[in-house]
Design an enzyme around this catalytic site. Structure first.
Site, PDB file in Angstrom:
ATOM      1  N   TYR A 131      -3.245   7.414   1.043  1.00 41.13           N
ATOM      2  CA  TYR A 131      -3.657   6.254   1.846  1.00 41.13           C
ATOM      3  C   TYR A 131      -3.673   4.994   1.000  1.00 41.13           C
ATOM      4  O   TYR A 131      -4.179   4.988  -0.113  1.00 41.13           O
ATOM      5  CB  TYR A 131      -5.038   6.515   2.445  1.00 41.13           C
ATOM      6  N   ASP A 138      -7.469   6.665  10.708  1.00 44.15           N
ATOM      7  CA  ASP A 138      -7.623   6.420   9.264  1.00 44.15           C
ATOM      8  C   ASP A 138      -9.069   6.567   8.800  1.00 44.15           C
ATOM      9  O   ASP A 138     -10.010   6.256   9.532  1.00 44.15           O
ATOM     10  CB  ASP A 138      -7.127   5.014   8.908  1.00 44.15           C
TER      11      ASP A 138
END
Length: 676
Positions: free
Chosen positions: A279, A63
């Protein structure tokens, strides 16, 4: 997405971290952390090293945030020496073919400063937690723990609870009248009496006004119309998504983030799999150029009259890291109707919130017309208002996020000077509402406003407090447990400068400075730790232990061995335990009130049905006595009938105290004594 030349493997989060069993930080050596392979994860790491060894290129695609950067950094260190292949870092904001291929075309290197910011947070939290927790073990109870950010959130919840308990509701009344014009009628609220705002503190006050005006001539004295522009709101950040999902869908923060994770990682849409949203950990409302082009194209096709000339821009908050875009659908054309057959009910509802928030944010505003009518009845002035949407604008795509402004009553066609007939007067009793306990939505809003934590930490903060039984969730509201209150009192009294929202917000700012390369993280640690450690040592030697005070001798005896029962504090709250332990293991629930049935001498205790999480309150003489209350008794008895009082909650009045007796109308109001 990338084809057969690539192998995709998951680390499933952190593989390398600090050990749980010891501090593993060396304050004398620039606070260097001692990292180990996480217990139970060695096989995954070995498999990844094996894959890296036979590859010609390694791309680290964790991430795009501090935790993700740290994962990539640890993996990079674990691969060096195990493979001759070049190791590169790629980042993306959505799991779609275009985004993934673009990321692979533009690899970069690991952001060391972002890693340092994560390292600083991890080390700081370890230093605080591993010094405060042993203090609690010695002074309060074994097995307790404290955390830098969670303890501040606990403080907020405890302080709000104190305000709630100290608040005494006051009675007030409102008066509504029904006015008829032919077969039509409307209801209006009393807003003025004798030229000023009415103060109606009792039923008698209202009846005096009704008596004075019941035969009065009722005339329309004024009609006002006002047009208002309603602008769409910005697309979601993590905080706003959690707040909206809590208020609109009743989701906890944890549930919201779990579902958002699934939508981000991808679902099968027919024969292909695609990430449906970007995200979901972000504090920015920024939108990429390609996404703006996509949504404006969709609006142009479906609602051309509601497409603004230029894209709508929203201000990014000062504290926002702005590493990511706002949370949005990856493809606008994937409308909620289009994807509903591929999603579960909860997935669809959350996706619909995100889709509506994003698409509406790039549409023209709506226009609302509000009509307000004043009706004069002698010295009384009544008012009724109605709002209707004249231009729908962004409301065309809004369903779950729809505003209450769209649903208001209508008013008959009236003219100034027109006479109406008052057909009914409806007085209503109310009680002032005290401060509301925190909910998932309001605690997240407060944490964000005060700069406590980051988007990725809001849900874990709440989960940790619930898991430790420092707080409980009651009617979707957070209530500190006796254990939580005790921990909070000790920490706040002993460490007011650390268990403090200003200190926590200041730390977040310093972590940002570490990420920006403005501050060396070991210096930041040194400035904090050495004075803190000295204070911990001082408190350890001076703070009086409360271990003994938690075990209270009661007047009850153990029915198994005859020894006195002790009141003890466990992680689920207080309970009764035999003082003969370990020879006798008898434990019982704490009585909360006397059974109100005159023929019964039992006591009311908390009970739970098997497999159910919600408690109810029943008599200890069950099944002889089947008295049950679904409301928790409080330590007060009704002065009118003698039954016990309970705390109730509804959306209209919030929390309020009431007698449990269905035949008694007593409510706990200002000026009335309550007998304990």
């Amino acid at each position: 997405y990338l084809g057969s030349g690539y192998t995709v493997k998951a680390s499933m989060g952190h593989l390398i971290d600090l050990p749980k069993s010891r501090l593993a930080i060396d304050p004398e050596n620039n606070f260097q952390p001692e990292y180990i392979t996480v217990r139970g994860r060695a096989a995954i790491l070995k498999d990844l090293q094996k894959e890296a060894k036979k590859s010609t290129l390694v791309l680290l695609a964790s991430d795009n945030d501090r935790e993700g950067e740290a994962i990539a950094w640890h993996l990079n260190n674990a691969f060096v020496g195990k493979t001759s292949a070049p190791i590169q870092r790629i980042v993306f904001n959505e799991i779609t073919p275009v985004a993934i291929k673009e990321a692979v075309k533009n690899p970069s290197v690991i952001d060391e400063e972002k890693v340092n910011a994560q390292k600083a947070r991890r080390v700081l939290d370890r230093l605080v937690g591993y010094n405060l927790s042993p203090l609690l073990w010695v002074k309060v109870k074994n097995g307790l723990s404290a955390g830098r950010v969670q303890s501040v959130a606990l403080r907020l919840i405890c302080e709000r609870e104190k305000e709630v308990l100290e608040f005494i509701p006051e009675e007030y009344w409102t008066l509504e009248a029904t006015f008829a014009k032919g077969k039509s009628n409307c209801k209006a609220q009393l807003v003025q009496y004798e030229g000023k705002k009415p103060e109606l503190k009792s039923e008698n006050d209202v009846n005096k006004i009704i008596e004075a005006i019941k035969n009065a001539k009722c005339v329309v004295s004024d009609i006002k119309e006002s047009e208002r522009n309603v602008k769409p709101k910005a697309p979601f950040t993590t905080s706003k998504l959690q707040q909206s999902a809590a208020t609109r869908l009743g989701f906890t923060s944890k549930k919201t983030m779990q579902i958002a994770q699934k939508l981000y990682e991808g679902v099968n849409i027919g024969s292909k799999r695609v990430g449906l949203i970007t995200y979901m950990r972000t504090d920015s409302v920024r939108i990429s150029d390609s996404a703006l082009e996509d949504v404006r194209s969709w609006i142009g096709k479906n609602f051309p009259n509601d497409l603004p000339e230029k894209p709508v821009e929203y201000a990014v908050g000062k504290k926002a890291q702005d590493a990511h875009e706002a949370i949005r659908p990856t493809y606008t054309e994937y409308t909620p109707d289009y994807v509903k057959e591929f999603l579960s009910r909860d997935e669809l509802r959350l996706y619909q919130l995100i889709w509506e928030a994003f698409v509406s944010s790039q549409m023209k505003g709506a226009k609302c017309l509000t009509t307000s009518v004043d009706i004069k009845a002698d010295e009384a002035l009544f008012r009724v208002s109605s709002t209707k949407v004249t231009e729908k604008g962004f409301y065309n795509v809004v369903k779950l996020l729809s505003s209450k402004e769209e649903i208001t009553g209508s008013i008959p066609s009236l003219k100034i000077g027109e006479e109406l007939k008052a057909t009914d007067f409806s007085p209503e009793q109310h009680f002032t509402s005290g401060p509301a306990r925190y909910t998932d939505a309001s605690i997240v809003k407060t944490l964000e406003e005060k700069g406590i934590g980051r988007p990725s930490t809001y849900a874990p903060i709440i989960s940790v407090l619930l898991d430790r039984y420092y707080i409980s969730r009651n009617n979707k509201q957070f209530v500190p447990t006796p254990l939580g209150k005790m921990i909070n009192d000790i920490l706040v009294d002993s460490f007011p400068d650390v268990i403090n929202e200003n200190f926590t917000a200041e730390i977040e700012s310093k972590l940002d400075e570490v990420e920006e390369g403005k501050v060396e993280w070991p210096k930041m640690m040194g400035d904090f730790f050495f004075p803190f450690k000295n204070h911990v040592d001082e408190v350890m030697s001076t703070l009086e232990s409360v271990k003994g005070s938690m075990d209270e001798v009661t007047d009850k005896t153990c029915e198994l061995c005859g020894k006195p029962m002790l009141k003890k504090l466990g992680r689920f709250g207080y309970f009764l335990a035999c003082s003969g332990f370990p020879a006798c293991h008898n434990t019982k629930s704490i009585p909360l009130a006397k059974c109100p049935r005159p023929e019964c001498n039992g006591e009311i205790v908390e009970r739970k049905n098997k497999g159910k999480s919600k408690s109810f309150y029943g008599c200890t003489n069950y099944p002889t006595c089947d008295f049950i209350s679904h409301f928790k008794p409080i330590d007060q008895y009704c002065p009118k009938c003698g039954w016990f009082m309970v705390e109730k909650y509804d959306k209209k009045h919030g929390s309020f105290k009431s007698c449990i007796n269905p035949d008694c109308t007593y409510l706990h109001t200002a000026g009335e004594e309550v007998e304990n």
